[in-house]
Design a protein around this motif. Structure first.
Motif, PDB file in Angstrom:
ATOM      1  N   PHE A  95      -2.909   3.692  -3.593  1.00 44.73           N
ATOM      2  CA  PHE A  95      -2.919   2.444  -4.346  1.00 44.73           C
ATOM      3  C   PHE A  95      -2.664   1.279  -3.400  1.00 44.73           C
ATOM      4  O   PHE A  95      -2.191   1.451  -2.278  1.00 44.73           O
ATOM      5  CB  PHE A  95      -1.853   2.462  -5.454  1.00 44.73           C
ATOM      6  CG  PHE A  95      -0.445   2.450  -4.927  1.00 44.73           C
ATOM      7  CD1 PHE A  95       0.197   1.251  -4.633  1.00 44.73           C
ATOM      8  CD2 PHE A  95       0.231   3.632  -4.705  1.00 44.73           C
ATOM      9  CE1 PHE A  95       1.488   1.237  -4.127  1.00 44.73           C
ATOM     10  CE2 PHE A  95       1.517   3.628  -4.206  1.00 44.73           C
ATOM     11  CZ  PHE A  95       2.145   2.432  -3.917  1.00 44.73           C
ATOM     12  N   VAL A 140      -2.569   2.625 -12.158  1.00 53.07           N
ATOM     13  CA  VAL A 140      -3.067   3.207 -10.914  1.00 53.07           C
ATOM     14  C   VAL A 140      -4.133   4.272 -11.141  1.00 53.07           C
ATOM     15  O   VAL A 140      -4.954   4.522 -10.269  1.00 53.07           O
ATOM     16  CB  VAL A 140      -1.884   3.809 -10.103  1.00 53.07           C
ATOM     17  CG1 VAL A 140      -2.349   4.505  -8.857  1.00 53.07           C
ATOM     18  CG2 VAL A 140      -0.883   2.728  -9.766  1.00 53.07           C
ATOM     19  N   SER A 141      -4.135   4.918 -12.317  1.00 52.28           N
ATOM     20  CA  SER A 141      -5.074   6.023 -12.523  1.00 52.28           C
ATOM     21  C   SER A 141      -5.624   6.040 -13.937  1.00 52.28           C
ATOM     22  O   SER A 141      -5.082   5.415 -14.837  1.00 52.28           O
ATOM     23  CB  SER A 141      -4.376   7.358 -12.252  1.00 52.28           C
ATOM     24  OG  SER A 141      -3.505   7.653 -13.319  1.00 52.28           O
ATOM     25  N   ARG A 184       0.849  -1.197   0.000  1.00 52.09           N
ATOM     26  CA  ARG A 184       0.000   0.000   0.000  1.00 52.09           C
ATOM     27  C   ARG A 184       0.884   1.246   0.000  1.00 52.09           C
ATOM     28  O   ARG A 184       1.987   1.228   0.520  1.00 52.09           O
ATOM     29  CB  ARG A 184      -0.889   0.025   1.236  1.00 52.09           C
ATOM     30  CG  ARG A 184      -1.990  -0.987   1.218  1.00 52.09           C
ATOM     31  CD  ARG A 184      -2.908  -0.830   2.441  1.00 52.09           C
ATOM     32  NE  ARG A 184      -4.067  -1.674   2.329  1.00 52.09           N
ATOM     33  CZ  ARG A 184      -4.096  -2.965   2.613  1.00 52.09           C
ATOM     34  NH1 ARG A 184      -3.003  -3.558   3.035  1.00 52.09           N
ATOM     35  NH2 ARG A 184      -5.195  -3.666   2.471  1.00 52.09           N
ATOM     36  N   THR A 231       7.595   3.805 -10.497  1.00 49.94           N
ATOM     37  CA  THR A 231       6.405   4.574 -10.856  1.00 49.94           C
ATOM     38  C   THR A 231       6.700   5.359 -12.128  1.00 49.94           C
ATOM     39  O   THR A 231       7.755   5.969 -12.240  1.00 49.94           O
ATOM     40  CB  THR A 231       6.041   5.553  -9.720  1.00 49.94           C
ATOM     41  OG1 THR A 231       6.004   4.832  -8.501  1.00 49.94           O
ATOM     42  CG2 THR A 231       4.705   6.210  -9.976  1.00 49.94           C
TER      43      THR A 231
END
Length: 186
Positions: free
Chosen positions: A135, A119-120, A74, A156
Protein backbone atom coordinates in the motif's frame (compact mmCIF):
# COMPACT_ATOMS: atom_id res chain seq x y z
CA UNK A 1 -18.66 -50.49 20.54
CA UNK A 2 -17.56 -47.18 19.02
CA UNK A 3 -15.77 -44.53 21.04
CA UNK A 4 -15.12 -40.94 19.84
CA UNK A 5 -12.54 -38.88 21.68
CA UNK A 6 -11.15 -35.34 21.17
CA UNK A 7 -7.44 -34.75 21.65
CA UNK A 8 -5.70 -31.36 21.94
CA UNK A 9 -2.09 -31.31 20.80
CA UNK A 10 0.50 -28.75 21.87
CA UNK A 11 0.69 -27.30 18.37
CA UNK A 12 -2.88 -26.07 18.81
CA UNK A 13 -4.32 -28.36 16.11
CA UNK A 14 -7.32 -30.50 16.97
CA UNK A 15 -7.45 -34.17 16.06
CA UNK A 16 -10.37 -36.56 16.14
CA UNK A 17 -9.61 -40.09 17.29
CA UNK A 18 -12.15 -42.75 16.44
CA UNK A 19 -11.45 -45.90 18.46
CA UNK A 20 -13.11 -49.03 17.17
CA UNK A 21 -12.92 -52.16 19.31
CA UNK A 22 -13.80 -55.46 17.68
CA UNK A 23 -14.33 -58.59 19.77
CA UNK A 24 -14.05 -62.07 18.23
CA UNK A 25 -14.15 -64.80 20.91
CA UNK A 26 -10.79 -64.71 22.71
CA UNK A 27 -9.15 -62.62 19.93
CA UNK A 28 -9.33 -58.88 20.54
CA UNK A 29 -8.38 -56.35 17.87
CA UNK A 30 -7.96 -52.67 18.59
CA UNK A 31 -8.00 -50.27 15.63
CA UNK A 32 -7.27 -46.53 15.90
CA UNK A 33 -8.28 -44.34 13.01
CA UNK A 34 -7.14 -40.72 13.02
CA UNK A 35 -8.98 -38.10 10.99
CA UNK A 36 -7.69 -34.52 10.69
CA UNK A 37 -10.04 -31.58 10.57
CA UNK A 38 -13.29 -33.50 11.04
CA UNK A 39 -16.32 -31.50 9.93
CA UNK A 40 -17.52 -30.83 13.47
CA UNK A 41 -14.02 -29.60 14.41
CA UNK A 42 -14.10 -27.26 11.42
CA UNK A 43 -17.35 -25.80 12.74
CA UNK A 44 -15.80 -25.57 16.21
CA UNK A 45 -12.77 -23.72 14.75
CA UNK A 46 -15.08 -21.29 12.95
CA UNK A 47 -16.91 -20.56 16.20
CA UNK A 48 -13.61 -19.95 18.00
CA UNK A 49 -12.38 -17.70 15.17
CA UNK A 50 -15.56 -15.62 15.40
CA UNK A 51 -14.58 -14.64 18.96
CA UNK A 52 -10.94 -14.08 18.04
CA UNK A 53 -9.42 -17.42 19.08
CA UNK A 54 -7.45 -18.96 16.23
CA UNK A 55 -8.57 -16.27 13.79
CA UNK A 56 -6.52 -14.49 11.14
CA UNK A 57 -3.85 -12.05 12.32
CA UNK A 58 -2.59 -8.85 10.73
CA UNK A 59 0.76 -7.06 10.93
CA UNK A 60 1.53 -3.86 9.03
CA UNK A 61 5.15 -3.21 8.08
CA UNK A 62 5.91 0.45 7.30
CA UNK A 63 9.02 1.24 5.22
CA UNK A 64 10.10 3.77 7.87
CA UNK A 65 8.76 5.39 11.04
CA UNK A 66 9.62 9.11 10.53
CA UNK A 67 7.66 11.25 8.04
CA UNK A 68 6.90 14.84 7.07
CA UNK A 69 3.36 16.03 6.28
CA UNK A 70 2.68 15.55 2.56
CA UNK A 71 5.11 12.62 2.29
CA UNK A 72 4.06 9.22 0.91
CA UNK A 73 3.72 6.39 3.47
CA UNK A 74 4.53 2.99 1.97
CA UNK A 75 4.43 -0.51 3.41
CA UNK A 76 2.87 -3.96 3.36
CA UNK A 77 -0.05 -5.44 5.24
CA UNK A 78 0.80 -9.04 6.14
CA UNK A 79 -2.14 -11.33 6.90
CA UNK A 80 -1.77 -14.83 8.32
CA UNK A 81 -4.72 -17.20 8.26
CA UNK A 82 -5.85 -18.80 11.51
CA UNK A 83 -7.19 -22.31 12.14
CA UNK A 84 -9.96 -21.98 9.56
CA UNK A 85 -10.61 -20.11 6.30
CA UNK A 86 -12.18 -16.66 6.77
CA UNK A 87 -13.77 -14.17 4.36
CA UNK A 88 -12.19 -10.73 4.67
CA UNK A 89 -14.50 -7.99 3.37
CA UNK A 90 -11.69 -5.43 3.18
CA UNK A 91 -8.63 -4.03 4.90
CA UNK A 92 -8.65 -0.47 6.23
CA UNK A 93 -5.73 1.72 7.24
CA UNK A 94 -6.71 4.61 9.51
CA UNK A 95 -4.38 7.42 10.58
CA UNK A 96 -5.09 8.45 14.20
CA UNK A 97 -3.81 11.18 16.50
CA UNK A 98 -4.21 12.12 20.13
CA UNK A 99 -5.32 15.57 21.27
CA UNK A 100 -6.18 17.30 24.52
CA UNK A 101 -9.72 18.55 25.08
CA UNK A 102 -11.13 20.39 28.03
CA UNK A 103 -14.53 19.81 29.62
CA UNK A 104 -15.73 21.12 32.97
CA UNK A 105 -12.27 22.55 33.75
CA UNK A 106 -10.70 19.10 33.30
CA UNK A 107 -8.30 18.14 30.51
CA UNK A 108 -8.79 14.82 28.72
CA UNK A 109 -6.64 13.06 26.13
CA UNK A 110 -8.77 11.85 23.23
CA UNK A 111 -8.13 10.24 19.87
CA UNK A 112 -9.33 11.34 16.45
CA UNK A 113 -9.16 9.76 13.02
CA UNK A 114 -7.35 11.97 10.52
CA UNK A 115 -8.08 9.87 7.43
CA UNK A 116 -9.07 6.34 6.42
CA UNK A 117 -8.03 4.28 3.37
CA UNK A 118 -9.36 1.01 1.97
CA UNK A 119 -6.43 -1.19 0.96
CA UNK A 120 -8.10 -4.29 -0.52
CA UNK A 121 -11.16 -5.79 -2.11
CA UNK A 122 -12.93 -8.80 -0.50
CA UNK A 123 -10.90 -12.02 -0.40
CA UNK A 124 -10.67 -15.31 1.50
CA UNK A 125 -7.65 -16.12 3.66
CA UNK A 126 -7.16 -19.87 4.02
CA UNK A 127 -6.13 -21.68 7.18
CA UNK A 128 -2.44 -20.94 7.79
CA UNK A 129 -2.15 -19.02 4.50
CA UNK A 130 0.07 -15.91 4.34
CA UNK A 131 -0.69 -12.87 2.16
CA UNK A 132 1.18 -9.60 1.76
CA UNK A 133 -0.63 -6.57 0.33
CA UNK A 134 1.44 -3.49 -0.57
CA UNK A 135 0.00 0.00 0.00
CA UNK A 136 0.90 3.67 -0.22
CA UNK A 137 -0.92 6.87 0.72
CA UNK A 138 -0.08 10.52 1.18
CA UNK A 139 0.27 11.79 4.74
CA UNK A 140 -2.17 14.74 4.79
CA UNK A 141 -0.71 18.23 5.18
CA UNK A 142 -3.12 18.75 8.08
CA UNK A 143 -1.44 15.99 10.13
CA UNK A 144 -0.15 17.43 13.42
CA UNK A 145 3.52 17.06 14.27
CA UNK A 146 4.48 14.69 17.07
CA UNK A 147 5.51 17.24 19.68
CA UNK A 148 4.79 17.03 23.40
CA UNK A 149 2.21 14.35 24.17
CA UNK A 150 0.81 14.18 20.63
CA UNK A 151 1.02 10.69 19.15
CA UNK A 152 0.26 9.57 15.60
CA UNK A 153 -0.29 6.00 14.43
CA UNK A 154 -1.51 3.91 11.52
CA UNK A 155 -4.11 1.36 12.62
CA UNK A 156 -4.84 -1.62 10.39
CA UNK A 157 -8.21 -3.36 10.59
CA UNK A 158 -9.37 -6.53 8.88
CA UNK A 159 -13.12 -6.37 8.33
CA UNK A 160 -14.41 -9.91 8.90
CA UNK A 161 -18.18 -10.44 9.18
CA UNK A 162 -19.48 -12.08 12.35
CA UNK A 163 -16.01 -12.06 13.98
CA UNK A 164 -13.75 -9.98 16.16
CA UNK A 165 -11.79 -7.83 13.70
CA UNK A 166 -8.01 -8.26 14.02
CA UNK A 167 -6.11 -4.95 14.32
CA UNK A 168 -2.53 -3.67 14.36
CA UNK A 169 -1.10 -0.32 15.51
CA UNK A 170 2.11 1.24 14.16
CA UNK A 171 3.25 4.53 15.70
CA UNK A 172 5.00 7.08 13.49
CA UNK A 173 6.82 10.33 14.08
CA UNK A 174 5.67 13.34 12.05
CA UNK A 175 8.15 16.19 11.65
CA UNK A 176 7.26 19.75 10.63
CA UNK A 177 7.51 20.54 6.92
CA UNK A 178 10.23 22.99 5.83
CA UNK A 179 7.61 25.76 5.52
CA UNK A 180 6.22 25.01 9.00
CA UNK A 181 9.79 25.02 10.39
CA UNK A 182 10.29 28.53 9.03
CA UNK A 183 6.99 29.74 10.53
CA UNK A 184 7.74 28.11 13.91
CA UNK A 185 11.29 29.49 13.87
CA UNK A 186 10.19 33.08 13.16
Amino acid sequence: FIHIELLFRQSGRYMCQNSLTLTNGLNHSYINIYKREASFMSLFNKMLASVGIGSATVDTKLNKSRYTAGEIIRGNVEITGGNTAQDVDCIYLTLYTTYIREANDTKYTDTAAICKFQVSEPFTIGAGEKKSIPFSFELPYTTPITAGKTRIWVQTELDIKMAVDPTDKDFIEVNASPLANEVLGA
